[in-house]
Design a protein around this motif. Structure first.
Motif, short mmCIF file in Angstrom:
data_model
loop_
_atom_site.label_atom_id
_atom_site.label_comp_id
_atom_site.label_asym_id
_atom_site.label_seq_id
_atom_site.Cartn_x
_atom_site.Cartn_y
_atom_site.Cartn_z
N ASP A 1 0.83 -1.07 0.12
CA ASP A 1 -0.08 0.13 0.04
C ASP A 1 0.83 1.29 -0.10
O ASP A 1 2.10 1.47 0.68
N ALA A 2 0.50 2.28 -0.51
CA ALA A 2 1.29 3.50 -0.63
C ALA A 2 0.90 4.27 0.69
O ALA A 2 -0.08 4.08 1.45
N GLU A 3 1.84 5.04 1.26
CA GLU A 3 1.82 5.72 2.32
C GLU A 3 1.43 6.93 2.06
O GLU A 3 2.13 7.96 1.67
N ILE A 4 0.15 7.48 2.83
CA ILE A 4 -0.23 8.83 2.51
C ILE A 4 0.37 9.82 3.40
O ILE A 4 0.57 10.89 3.01
N GLU A 5 1.08 9.18 4.45
CA GLU A 5 1.95 10.22 5.22
C GLU A 5 3.22 10.49 4.61
O GLU A 5 3.66 11.53 5.12
N GLN A 6 3.34 9.94 3.73
CA GLN A 6 4.53 10.28 2.81
C GLN A 6 4.71 10.71 1.47
O GLN A 6 5.21 10.09 0.61
N TYR A 7 3.55 11.50 1.24
CA TYR A 7 3.08 11.89 0.15
C TYR A 7 2.96 10.72 -0.91
O TYR A 7 3.52 10.67 -2.34
N ASN A 8 2.25 9.84 -0.67
CA ASN A 8 1.92 8.64 -1.64
C ASN A 8 2.92 7.84 -1.96
O ASN A 8 3.19 7.28 -3.23
N TYR A 9 4.03 7.90 -1.09
CA TYR A 9 5.26 7.02 -1.57
C TYR A 9 5.03 5.54 -1.23
O TYR A 9 4.58 5.05 -0.28
N ILE A 10 5.12 4.65 -2.12
CA ILE A 10 5.19 3.35 -1.94
C ILE A 10 6.53 2.67 -1.77
O ILE A 10 7.48 2.46 -2.92
N PRO A 11 7.01 2.22 -0.67
CA PRO A 11 8.21 1.74 -0.36
C PRO A 11 8.49 0.48 -0.75
O PRO A 11 7.46 -0.57 -1.02
N LYS A 12 9.61 0.09 -1.10
CA LYS A 12 9.91 -1.18 -1.77
C LYS A 12 10.05 -2.32 -0.53
O LYS A 12 10.64 -2.11 0.46
#
Length: 625
Positions: A106-117
């Protein structure tokens, strides 16, 4: 309470439950036969929460802080900036190179929609697979599992009318997703119900982390009706009706009681108070045969010497109208009045100015003459077409500016009555023609008038003014209930809240229609102005007739009726004569040194006879007025 304290967890469960209910309904059988095509399942169904309980901890007019992070709140404000609509990837599908399993992150809304690997394999059923090698899933898996939704960021600001004096309004970013995108435009007053969250950029070594507070919207409600911001109860409606029933034999006296409630701490200025009242009420907007909208909002310009209570009227009017913006020309640029493009990171966003923020309300502009000539041309479209066309930074759009403009300015040097208004004000002809009324207030240093003003202010315990500016009423702080003008001989002056409710009520309750008598008077007066030898090109255009119609409709609303009669047309003509621009019927009228008449109905009867005589329409006096 669980939803309010942990909205991220429970709203997701609500969405899953909604989808499960749809699938259950789809399996509904009719007469024992399954009908899978009976209905369709909306996989992206969202449960919207609105109308939270009326509690200060849940309904906010101030921007929340970091202590509210993770809570569900409703926040009221005005949209000042709208971003571009983008596509946000909610999660990304990965395939493990070792076990060939697929899983999504899932994308991280708290990090500007960043998707971590991912750091290890998260495929279901592969608990012992410790692979750290992943590749993006193929097209088939992406179609089945990957989801992209519409995404937009807007910025809302605290409503200035609800803030204490001297408080700087704060703003917060609101994230809109899916069907909430493009739901609100710049200038709209909205109530957002959503989750307060913290957001930060990826951490960089040696730099301070930038953490901000945002709201992830769950529902958005746009308040389009200004009257909804004023509490109009059934008791108030009954009180308004009984007021006019009690004064049925003296309607003009009843009108003057209401007009005297406008800015009561300023002595006299009868015509100015009546004009401001009509401008706030305004006329009826309609569409012509081609479908173009003809504005019903009236505009007014006060031109006068220093210390003639111009700013006082602007401040009082801004408080009367719930949705209003008060600004000064010297502190506003063309972008501050209309709209500007602001660069926010790699993209451009539109930020609304004063005219857009005052949509369906009032925009008060003090020191109107301080605006540069190049910037005055930018508000021409906003004043007449009631819209602002934008073509900046690759953004081409049109914003609404359906507001009344109430402006004030000092003349350029000493006002010369022999010169035209354009020369005295240094305003262009197209700009002057857009004002329905232009009242000129000249301080003639009348000793008797100064004595009466001084006696009025010294008798008022609420004013401790002693300098010249306060005596003129320019800087007096007004209470909600002030001492009325003694010239009205009335002790039943209306309170501030009652006057505010009355203006909002008559604007929504009455849509006045013209009558043959009123149309004949307004048409005849317009023709006389067009045929004058000393024609004023800045005022005697077709807009003069439209202004007369708007003023007559506003007076009909003020008189609590839905029909424009002869009386309303006469008052519109009289007010137009007080502008000192077209004094061809009543002669030159000093709008500054005027008090309320002792017998309002007798005073109007004399005005009606004079106006009809000059217009050569005395036969209308015998008809139904």
């Amino acid at each position: 309470m669980l939803v309010l304290e942990s909205p991220t967890k429970y709203l997701a469960l609500f969405n899953k439950a909604c989808i499960a209910v749809q699938r259950s309904l789809k399996r509904t059988t009719t007469a024992g036969v399954a009908t899978p095509g009976y209905c369709a399942v909306k996989e992206e169904a969202q449960v919207r929460v609105s109308h939270l309980p009326n509690h200060p901890s849940l309904l906010r007019t101030r921007i929340p802080g970091s202590e509210d992070a993770g809570r569900l709140l409703s926040i009221s404000g005005t949209v000042i900036r709208t971003g571009l609509v983008k596509m946000m990837e909610t999660h990304r599908v990965y395939s493990c190179t070792k076990c060939r399993g697929t899983f999504c992150v899932d994308a991280e809304i708290e990090q500007y929609n960043y998707i971590p690997k991912p750091t290890r394999c998260l495929a279901p059923g592969t608990e012992h697979c410790n692979s750290t090698s992943f590749v993006a899933a193929g097209a088939e898996a992406a179609e089945e599992m990957q989801r992209c939704v519409d995404y937009q960021e807007i910025k809302i600001q605290e409503q200035v009318g609800r803030l204490a004096l001297g408080t700087i309004p704060r703003a917060i970013v609101v994230v809109l997703e899916r069907d909430l995108v493009d739901h609100a435009k710049s200038g709209d007053p909205i109530t957002v119900t959503g989750t307060v969250m913290r957001r930060w950029r990826p951490v960089v070594i040696g730099e301070r982390p930038d953490i901000s507070v945002i709201v992830r919207a769950n529902s958005v409600h746009v308040h389009s009706d200004q009257a909804m911001q004023v509490a109009i109860t059934d008791e108030l409606r009954a009180e308004f009706c009984s007021f006019w029933v009690d004064h049925a034999r003296r309607p003009m006296h009843a009108r003057d009681i209401i007009v005297a409630s406008m800015c009561p701490q300023v002595y006299g200025l009868f015509y100015v108070k009546l004009a401001v009242m009509l401008v706030l009420i305004s006329g009826v907007a309609h569409c012509d045969a081609s479908g173009l909208r003809v504005r019903g909002e009236a505009h007014m310009l006060l031109v006068g010497d220093p210390g003639t209570a111009k700013s006082q009227f602007l401040k009082y009017a801004a408080k009367l109208v719930p949705r209003s913006v008060l600004t000064t020309g010297i502190g506003s640029t063309s972008a501050g009045l209309t709209v500007t493009a602001v660069r926010d990171g790699p993209e451009w966003q539109l930020e609304a100015g004063a005219l857009v923020l005052a949509d369906r309300g009032l925009c008060c502009i003090d020191e109107f003459g301080s605006i540069r000539e190049a910037e005055k041309s930018t508000i021409l479209e906003a004043m007449e077409q009631q819209s602002i066309s934008v073509a900046k930074a690759g953004i081409v759009c049109k914003l609404n500016a359906r507001c009344t403009v109430l402006a004030a300015m000092n003349p350029k040097g000493k006002y010369d009555v022999q010169s035209s208004l354009a020369i005295n004000t240094a305003l262009s002809t197209p700009l002057l023609s857009r004002f329905d009324l232009v009242l000129v207030l000249l301080d003639s240093h009348d000793e008797q008038w100064d004595s009466r003003v001084a006696s009025f202010l010294l008798a008022d315990p609420s004013t401790g003014a002693s300098d010249k500016g306060d005596v003129a009423g320019e800087n007096v702080e007004y209470p909600k209930e002030a001492v009325p003008d003694t010239a009205t001989n009335s002790n039943d002056i209306w309170s501030f809240d009652k006057l505010q409710a009355y203006i909002a009520y008559v604007k929504s309750a009455f849509q006045p229609q013209s009558t043959p008598a009123s149309e004949q008077v307004l048409t005849r007066y317009y023709q006389m102005q067009r045929q004058r030898d000393t024609l004023n090109a800045a005022r005697t255009t077709i807009r003069l007739l439209e202004s007369l119609i708007r003023l007559a409709q506003a007076h009909a609303r003020l008189m609590f009726r839905d029909k424009v009669v002869l009386q309303d047309a006469i008052i519109a003509v009289v007010l137009m004569e007080t502008t000192m621009l077209s004094a061809s019927i009543l002669g030159s009228t000093d709008a500054l040194h005027t008090t309320f008449p002792e017998d309002s109905d007798l005073f109007y009867a004399e005005l009606q006879d004079l106006v009809l005589q000059r217009l050569e329409m005395a036969h209308l006096a015998d008809g139904d007025v």
